[in-house]
Design an enzyme around this catalytic site. Structure first.
Site, PDB file in Angstrom:
ATOM      1  N   LYS A 186       0.823  -1.207   0.000  1.00 29.83           N
ATOM      2  CA  LYS A 186       0.000   0.000   0.000  1.00 29.83           C
ATOM      3  C   LYS A 186       0.860   1.261   0.000  1.00 29.83           C
ATOM      4  O   LYS A 186       1.847   1.343   0.719  1.00 29.83           O
ATOM      5  CB  LYS A 186      -0.921   0.001   1.222  1.00 29.83           C
ATOM      6  CG  LYS A 186      -1.868  -1.191   1.270  1.00 29.83           C
ATOM      7  CD  LYS A 186      -2.734  -1.184   2.502  1.00 29.83           C
ATOM      8  CE  LYS A 186      -1.924  -1.338   3.765  1.00 29.83           C
ATOM      9  NZ  LYS A 186      -2.775  -1.548   4.962  1.00 29.83           N
ATOM     10  N   THR A 219      -8.181  10.181   8.095  1.00 29.31           N
ATOM     11  CA  THR A 219      -7.891   8.916   7.411  1.00 29.31           C
ATOM     12  C   THR A 219      -7.797   7.738   8.382  1.00 29.31           C
ATOM     13  O   THR A 219      -7.326   6.668   8.013  1.00 29.31           O
ATOM     14  CB  THR A 219      -6.570   9.022   6.642  1.00 29.31           C
ATOM     15  OG1 THR A 219      -5.512   9.325   7.575  1.00 29.31           O
ATOM     16  CG2 THR A 219      -6.639  10.110   5.584  1.00 29.31           C
ATOM     17  N   GLY A 221      -8.239   4.483  10.226  1.00 33.68           N
ATOM     18  CA  GLY A 221      -8.910   3.228   9.910  1.00 33.68           C
ATOM     19  C   GLY A 221      -8.853   2.802   8.465  1.00 33.68           C
ATOM     20  O   GLY A 221      -9.483   1.812   8.085  1.00 33.68           O
ATOM     21  N   THR A 222      -8.082   3.500   7.632  1.00 34.77           N
ATOM     22  CA  THR A 222      -8.069   3.146   6.208  1.00 34.77           C
ATOM     23  C   THR A 222      -7.498   1.752   5.973  1.00 34.77           C
ATOM     24  O   THR A 222      -8.009   0.989   5.146  1.00 34.77           O
ATOM     25  CB  THR A 222      -7.263   4.173   5.384  1.00 34.77           C
ATOM     26  OG1 THR A 222      -5.990   4.375   6.009  1.00 34.77           O
ATOM     27  CG2 THR A 222      -7.994   5.495   5.292  1.00 34.77           C
ATOM     28  N   GLY A 223      -6.424   1.397   6.676  1.00 36.46           N
ATOM     29  CA  GLY A 223      -5.826   0.077   6.483  1.00 36.46           C
ATOM     30  C   GLY A 223      -6.750  -1.047   6.908  1.00 36.46           C
ATOM     31  O   GLY A 223      -6.909  -2.054   6.197  1.00 36.46           O
ATOM     32  N   CYS A 224      -7.380  -0.876   8.080  1.00 35.99           N
ATOM     33  CA  CYS A 224      -8.349  -1.867   8.561  1.00 35.99           C
ATOM     34  C   CYS A 224      -9.501  -2.005   7.573  1.00 35.99           C
ATOM     35  O   CYS A 224      -9.924  -3.113   7.227  1.00 35.99           O
ATOM     36  CB  CYS A 224      -8.911  -1.442   9.918  1.00 35.99           C
ATOM     37  SG  CYS A 224      -7.697  -1.226  11.222  1.00 35.99           S
TER      38      CYS A 224
END
Length: 278
Positions: A186, A219, A221-224
Site C-alpha cells: 500500500k 484517514t 482506519g483506512t488500512g483496517c
C-alpha cells in the site's frame, strides 16, 4: 378477529470474520471492520484480540485478551456459522499470533486477508520483534492476500522503499520470501507519484492500482477498512484481484466522506450512502 401476518422469510448471506482489536473510538479495528462488512451486505462476525482505549488523538491503553479467549471466539464462529472470508488486524503479541495461525490451519480457513499490523503509516513500530517474527513466519504464509504498508513492506522485503519501483520490487520479494498467495503493498504513506498507489503481485501479475487522490486529514482506519473490504468481497465470491480493486474504490469513496469528529484524526465515512438522508 383474525390477524394475518406476512409470511416469514429467511435470508442467506455470506459471512466474514474479523480477528482484530477493539477501537473504542469506532474508527478502526473491529468496529471499522463490522461497518465495512455491513456495507457489503456480508454478515460480520468477530474475534477480539485486545481492547484499546483510543480516540481521534491516539491510544491511551491496550489490554490483550488471553490467547485461549481468542481461540474460543474463532471456534465458536467457524464451527457453527462458518465463514467465507477472514481478515486479521492487530494481533498484538507472539502468543496470540501463534494461536490464530494454528486455528487458521486446523479449521482449514481459506480466503484469509492478513493486514500485518506491525508499523504505523508514520513509521512507529506497534508490536515487538518477537511478534513481528511470528507474524512473518507463521501467519503470513497462510494468507490469500497480505496488505503491508510502506514500512511493513520494508520489514517483510528487507529493502528500503522510496519509489514506485521500490514498491514493485518489494511486492515481488515479499511474495517469494513469505509464501503468501498474493501481496498488496500500500502506498498511502508514500510521497510524490507513489502516494496512494498500491502494487499487487501474485506470482503472475504485477498490477499498479490507482484511484482518485483524496486530500483529507481524516484517514483513521483506512488500512483496517481496506483489508475488511477485501475480505468481504472474497466472501462474496470475487476473484482476489477484483476484490482488491473494489475494496480500493470503497475506501476511496469513504475517504471522500470522511468524518470530521473529535480533536484529531477522524475516521473514514464507512456508511457514506446513508449520509444522503441527513
Amino acid at each position: 378477529m383474525t390477524t394475518h401476518h406476512a409470511p416469514c422469510t429467511t435470508h442467506h448471506a455470506p459471512v466474514a470474520l474479523t480477528i482484530a482489536g477493539s477501537d473504542s473510538g469506532g474508527g478502526a479495528g473491529i468496529q471499522a471492520d463490522l461497518k465495512t462488512f455491513a456495507f457489503h451486505c456480508v454478515h460480520g462476525t468477530s474475534a477480539i484480540t485486545c481492547i484499546t482505549a483510543q480516540n481521534t488523538l491516539g491510544v491511551t491503553r491496550v489490554d490483550a485478551l488471553p490467547p485461549a479467549a481468542v481461540v474460543a471466539q474463532i471456534q465458536a464462529v467457524v464451527e457453527d456459522i462458518g465463514v467465507q472470508g477472514v481478515k486479521t488486524g492487530m494481533l498484538l503479541n507472539r502468543e496470540i499470533i501463534t494461536a490464530v495461525s494454528q486455528q487458521v490451519e486446523s479449521l482449514s480457513i481459506d480466503k484469509l486477508v492478513v493486514d500485518p499490523v506491525m508499523v504505523s503509516r508514520t513509521g512507529a513500530q506497534l508490536i515487538d520483534d518477537a511478534a513481528v517474527t511470528s507474524l512473518r513466519s507463521q501467519l503470513i504464509p497462510l494468507a490469500t492476500i497480505v496488505t503491508p504498508n510502506r514500512y511493513e513492506a520494508q520489514i517483510l522485503s528487507g529493502r528500503e522503499i522510496h519509489s514506485l519501483d521500490d514498491m514493485k520490487a518489494a511486492a515481488e520479494d515479499i511474495f517469494r520470501r513469505t509464501g503468501a498467495k498474493a501481496v498488496l503493498v500500500k502506498g498511502g504513506g508514500m510521497l510524490g507519484e507513489a502516494r496512494g498507489v498500491d502494487v499487487w503481485f501474485d506470482g503472475d501479475r504485477l498490477e499498479i492500482i490507482t484511484t482518485t487522490q483524496v486530500d483529507t486529514k481524516n484517514t483513521h482506519g483506512t488500512g483496517c477498512t481496506l483489508a475488511a473490504a477485501i475480505a468481504a468481497n472474497l466472501a462474496l465470491g470475487k476473484e482476489p484481484l477484483a476484490a482488491v480493486r473494489q475494496a480500493k474504490e470503497y475506501v476511496t469513496t469513504a475517504l471522500k466522506h470522511a468524518l470530521n469528529i473529535g480533536k484529531g484524526q477522524g475516521p473514514v465515512g464507512h456508511f457514506f450512502p446513508l449520509k444522503e438522508n441527513w
